[in-house]
Design an enzyme around this catalytic site. Structure first.
Site, PDB file in Angstrom:
ATOM      1  N   HIS A   1       0.829  -1.063  -0.007  1.00  0.00           N
ATOM      2  CA  HIS A   1       0.002  -0.055  -0.096  1.00  0.00           C
ATOM      3  C   HIS A   1       0.739   1.240   0.051  1.00  0.00           C
ATOM      4  CE1 HIS A   1      -3.637  -2.520   0.366  1.00  0.00           C
ATOM      5  NE2 HIS A   1      -4.165  -1.313   0.760  1.00  0.00           N
TER       6      HIS A   1
ATOM      7  N   HIS B   1       0.780  -2.482   9.239  1.00  0.00           N
ATOM      8  CA  HIS B   1       2.362  -2.708   9.007  1.00  0.00           C
ATOM      9  C   HIS B   1       3.138  -2.322  10.064  1.00  0.00           C
ATOM     10  CE1 HIS B   1       2.564  -4.481   5.347  1.00  0.00           C
ATOM     11  NE2 HIS B   1       1.818  -3.754   4.781  1.00  0.00           N
TER      12      HIS B   1
HETATM   13  C1  LIG Z   1      -3.756  11.171 -27.277  1.00  0.00           C
HETATM   14  C2  LIG Z   1      -2.695  10.313 -27.492  1.00  0.00           C
HETATM   15  C3  LIG Z   1      -2.285   9.440 -26.135  1.00  0.00           C
HETATM   16  C4  LIG Z   1      -1.316   8.387 -26.296  1.00  0.00           C
HETATM   17  C5  LIG Z   1      -1.726   7.049 -25.201  1.00  0.00           C
HETATM   18  C6  LIG Z   1      -1.038   5.964 -25.626  1.00  0.00           C
HETATM   19  C7  LIG Z   1      -1.158   4.980 -24.910  1.00  0.00           C
HETATM   20  C8  LIG Z   1      -1.787   4.754 -23.666  1.00  0.00           C
HETATM   21  C9  LIG Z   1      -0.994   4.730 -22.601  1.00  0.00           C
HETATM   22  C10 LIG Z   1      -0.966   3.987 -21.446  1.00  0.00           C
HETATM   23  C11 LIG Z   1      -1.728   2.969 -21.622  1.00  0.00           C
HETATM   24  C12 LIG Z   1      -0.853   1.665 -21.722  1.00  0.00           C
HETATM   25  C13 LIG Z   1      -0.803   0.538 -21.062  1.00  0.00           C
HETATM   26  C14 LIG Z   1      -1.640   0.682 -19.668  1.00  0.00           C
HETATM   27  C15 LIG Z   1      -0.833  -0.162 -18.996  1.00  0.00           C
HETATM   28  C16 LIG Z   1      -1.616  -0.577 -17.641  1.00  0.00           C
HETATM   29  C17 LIG Z   1      -2.546  -0.331 -17.441  1.00  0.00           C
HETATM   30  C18 LIG Z   1      -3.003  -1.236 -15.985  1.00  0.00           C
HETATM   31  C19 LIG Z   1      -4.615  -1.097 -16.083  1.00  0.00           C
HETATM   32  C20 LIG Z   1      -4.812  -1.353 -14.571  1.00  0.00           C
HETATM   33  O1  LIG Z   1      -4.351  -1.068 -13.746  1.00  0.00           O
HETATM   34  S1  LIG Z   1      -5.975  -2.928 -14.233  1.00  0.00           S
HETATM   35  C21 LIG Z   1      -5.449  -3.455 -12.884  1.00  0.00           C
HETATM   36  C22 LIG Z   1      -6.188  -2.683 -11.735  1.00  0.00           C
HETATM   37  N1  LIG Z   1      -5.611  -3.366 -10.541  1.00  0.00           N
HETATM   38  C23 LIG Z   1      -4.907  -2.631  -9.882  1.00  0.00           C
HETATM   39  O2  LIG Z   1      -4.780  -1.696  -9.771  1.00  0.00           O
HETATM   40  C24 LIG Z   1      -4.140  -3.530  -8.463  1.00  0.00           C
HETATM   41  C25 LIG Z   1      -3.490  -2.439  -7.522  1.00  0.00           C
HETATM   42  N2  LIG Z   1      -3.371  -3.615  -6.349  1.00  0.00           N
HETATM   43  C26 LIG Z   1      -2.190  -3.814  -5.965  1.00  0.00           C
HETATM   44  O3  LIG Z   1      -1.331  -3.523  -6.740  1.00  0.00           O
HETATM   45  C27 LIG Z   1      -2.005  -4.376  -4.683  1.00  0.00           C
HETATM   46  O4  LIG Z   1      -3.209  -4.984  -4.458  1.00  0.00           O
HETATM   47  C28 LIG Z   1      -1.351  -3.483  -3.604  1.00  0.00           C
HETATM   48  C29 LIG Z   1       0.158  -3.209  -3.858  1.00  0.00           C
HETATM   49  C30 LIG Z   1      -2.395  -2.425  -3.352  1.00  0.00           C
HETATM   50  C31 LIG Z   1      -1.492  -4.326  -2.160  1.00  0.00           C
HETATM   51  O5  LIG Z   1      -1.463  -5.624  -2.393  1.00  0.00           O
HETATM   52  P1  LIG Z   1      -1.945  -6.510  -1.179  1.00  0.00           P
HETATM   53  O6  LIG Z   1      -0.746  -6.571  -0.040  1.00  0.00           O
HETATM   54  O7  LIG Z   1      -3.035  -5.903  -0.656  1.00  0.00           O
HETATM   55  O8  LIG Z   1      -2.159  -8.093  -1.755  1.00  0.00           O
HETATM   56  N1  LIG Z   2      -5.305   1.930   4.424  1.00  0.00           N
HETATM   57  C1  LIG Z   2      -5.647   0.649   4.428  1.00  0.00           C
HETATM   58  N2  LIG Z   2      -6.812   0.295   4.550  1.00  0.00           N
HETATM   59  C2  LIG Z   2      -7.227  -0.886   4.656  1.00  0.00           C
HETATM   60  N3  LIG Z   2      -6.504  -1.893   4.466  1.00  0.00           N
HETATM   61  C3  LIG Z   2      -5.169  -1.745   4.544  1.00  0.00           C
HETATM   62  C4  LIG Z   2      -4.601  -0.347   4.455  1.00  0.00           C
HETATM   63  N4  LIG Z   2      -3.130  -0.543   4.361  1.00  0.00           N
HETATM   64  C5  LIG Z   2      -2.846  -1.879   4.166  1.00  0.00           C
HETATM   65  N5  LIG Z   2      -4.026  -2.532   4.321  1.00  0.00           N
HETATM   66  C6  LIG Z   2      -4.223  -3.942   4.472  1.00  0.00           C
HETATM   67  O1  LIG Z   2      -3.169  -4.448   5.218  1.00  0.00           O
HETATM   68  C7  LIG Z   2      -2.523  -5.639   4.419  1.00  0.00           C
HETATM   69  C8  LIG Z   2      -1.097  -5.437   3.777  1.00  0.00           C
HETATM   70  O2  LIG Z   2      -1.131  -4.453   2.949  1.00  0.00           O
HETATM   71  P1  LIG Z   2       0.051  -3.966   2.066  1.00  0.00           P
HETATM   72  O3  LIG Z   2       0.969  -5.079   2.292  1.00  0.00           O
HETATM   73  O4  LIG Z   2      -0.397  -3.907   0.789  1.00  0.00           O
HETATM   74  O5  LIG Z   2       0.499  -2.866   2.376  1.00  0.00           O
HETATM   75  C9  LIG Z   2      -3.467  -5.799   3.197  1.00  0.00           C
HETATM   76  O6  LIG Z   2      -4.449  -6.846   3.413  1.00  0.00           O
HETATM   77  P2  LIG Z   2      -5.014  -8.109   2.561  1.00  0.00           P
HETATM   78  O7  LIG Z   2      -3.791  -8.366   1.574  1.00  0.00           O
HETATM   79  O8  LIG Z   2      -5.546  -9.112   3.294  1.00  0.00           O
HETATM   80  O9  LIG Z   2      -6.105  -7.073   1.676  1.00  0.00           O
HETATM   81  C10 LIG Z   2      -4.268  -4.499   3.119  1.00  0.00           C
HETATM   82  O10 LIG Z   2      -5.342  -4.577   2.297  1.00  0.00           O
END
Ligand SMILES: CCCCC/C=C\C/C=C\C/C=C\C/C=C\CCCC(=O)SCCNC(=O)CCNC(=O)[C@H](O)C(C)(C)COP(=O)(O)O
Ligand SMILES: Nc1ncnc2c1ncn2[C@@H]1O[C@H](COP(=O)(O)O)[C@@H](OP(=O)(O)O)[C@H]1O
Length: 334
Positions: free
Chosen positions: A214, A296
């Site tokens: 996060h 965390h």
């Molecule tokens: C007019 C000219 C314009 C030119 C434009 C040209 C091209 C376009 C440009 C860019 C687009 C190209 C590619 C796009 C690339 C990527 C897009 C990605 C889309 C998404 O993001 S979809 C996925 C959504 N999912 C997420 O966001 C997940 C986020 N979560 C995490 O990363 C994790 O859960 C966490 C880090 C928050 C925590 O993990 P946990 O510990 O909770 O498991």
């Molecule tokens: N601001 C926030 N609000 C709610 N949940 C959070 C949070 N920050 C961290 N967490 C939760 O804490 C865990 C560890 O987070 P991270 O490693 O991404 O920082 C994750 O749990 P889960 O993986 O069970 O969803 C995440 O969702």
């Protein structure tokens, strides 16, 4: 490294209305290295450690947080006795904002480069140099996000580093049908190596150093966005761009002197792209504070911050100092 000069020097400085003015600058006060952020950027970067420190301090002193039961394996408080709404993983901003954070980052980046005149004609889908270079910067940052949190030739780096530091998936007996099915479908490597796989089979990810995903994502997303829109905001507010860059001949110049943009003038409204991106930055800072207070350990938050900062530095600061990198990635506003 550029050395600090002690004499007063004359610079050609373009003022925000597009005309040039000659200004006497006390160069002993001017920042002289393209490797360093401007004073304003420095202050903005300091906001992150400040939020993390204040959040951690608050969690140590607030009586309801101190009295709640912290569960180390889930890096959170027991939801039944959670000290606040934002201490629960199910809070609305966690589920619909952070957990799909890169979707918001992508949407606000695209809206910014398509709508704001400093990148090209508004809502006219012409591919300009600035749009192309901004897209390259975005894709570089997106690659870092993917490698850290989603996939790195197998498990993502955050999961790999957890294993490298002695962590493992400790099995907790779960007899639910879903858990049994997950166990049957998963190969051994996946079972052991990813946090998501471990959770899915009812195991506890325990024992290693878990870089806060996060903290990493929220800082990476918000710093990328403000780095992209800050030059345009400063122009709209009639402020001078204090960044410096190194030219091909090694001479350190003001970024303002290099800028050829006359598409943004003083007092011009910020526009929907910048306003939306500011909203995403604001929500990111709020959620960063909530993570700092309720989730965390301080060391896991520190590593999340350092990894995000390193990626931002490579994509947004190195090109200021190395012209070859600048010719590919560009610099926002130039
Ligand atoms: C007019 C000219 C314009 C030119 C434009 C040209 C091209 C376009 C440009 C860019 C687009 C190209 C590619 C796009 C690339 C990527 C897009 C990605 C889309 C998404 O993001 S979809 C996925 C959504 N999912 C997420 O966001 C997940 C986020 N979560 C995490 O990363 C994790 O859960 C966490 C880090 C928050 C925590 O993990 P946990 O510990 O909770 O498991
Ligand atoms: N601001 C926030 N609000 C709610 N949940 C959070 C949070 N920050 C961290 N967490 C939760 O804490 C865990 C560890 O987070 P991270 O490693 O991404 O920082 C994750 O749990 P889960 O993986 O069970 O969803 C995440 O969702």
């Amino acid at each position: 490294m550029a050395t600090r000069r002690t004499t007063n020097a004359k610079f050609e400085v373009p003022v925000p209305n597009g005309k040039s003015a000659t200004a006497n600058l006390d160069s002993s006060k001017a920042r002289s290295s393209p490797w360093l952020p401007s004073a304003l950027e420095g202050v903005l970067f300091l906001v992150y450690p400040l939020i993390l420190i204040l959040g951690s301090l608050y969690s140590n002193f607030d009586p309801s947080t101190r009295n709640a039961t912290y569960v180390a394996d889930s890096q959170s408080y027991d939801p039944r006795t959670a000290p606040s709404y934002f201490a629960k993983k199910s809070n609305i901003l966690n589920v619909y904002f952070v957990k799909v954070g890169w979707l918001w980052a992508t949407a606000s980046f695209l809206l910014l480069i398509v709508s704001h005149p400093s990148f090209g004609p508004s809502f006219d889908f012409q591919v300009t140099r600035r749009r192309a270079q901004a897209t390259l910067r975005f894709l570089s940052i997106t690659t870092v996000w993917i490698f850290l949190t989603q996939w790195f030739f197998g498990p993502p780096i955050i999961d790999r580093s957890y294993r490298w530091t002695g962590g493992q998936c400790a099995m907790i007996q779960s007899d639910s049908l879903a858990a049994q099915q997950e166990k049957a479908e998963m190969g051994d490597a996946e079972l052991i190596f990813t946090h998501a796989a471990c959770k899915a089979i009812g195991g506890a990810w325990t024992g290693g150093h878990d870089i806060s995903g996060h903290v990493f994502l929220l800082i990476l997303c918000s710093a990328m966005l403000w780095q992209e829109f800050l030059p345009a905001v400063l122009r709209s507010w009639g402020q001078r761009d204090a960044r410096v860059i190194a030219a091909a001949d090694g001479i350190v110049k003001s970024a303002a002197a290099e800028s050829t943009s006359s598409s943004v003038t003083a007092n011009q409204p910020l526009g929907v792209g910048i306003q939306f991106a500011m909203g995403v930055v604001g929500l990111s800072l709020w959620m960063l504070l909530m993570t700092a207070v309720y989730f965390h350990t301080w060391f896991e938050k520190l590593t999340g911050f350092l990894v995000a900062l390193t990626a931002i530095y490579v994509v947004y600061f190195v090109p200021r100092a190395i012209p070859a990198a600048r010719s590919v990635l560009g610099v926002p506003g130039l």
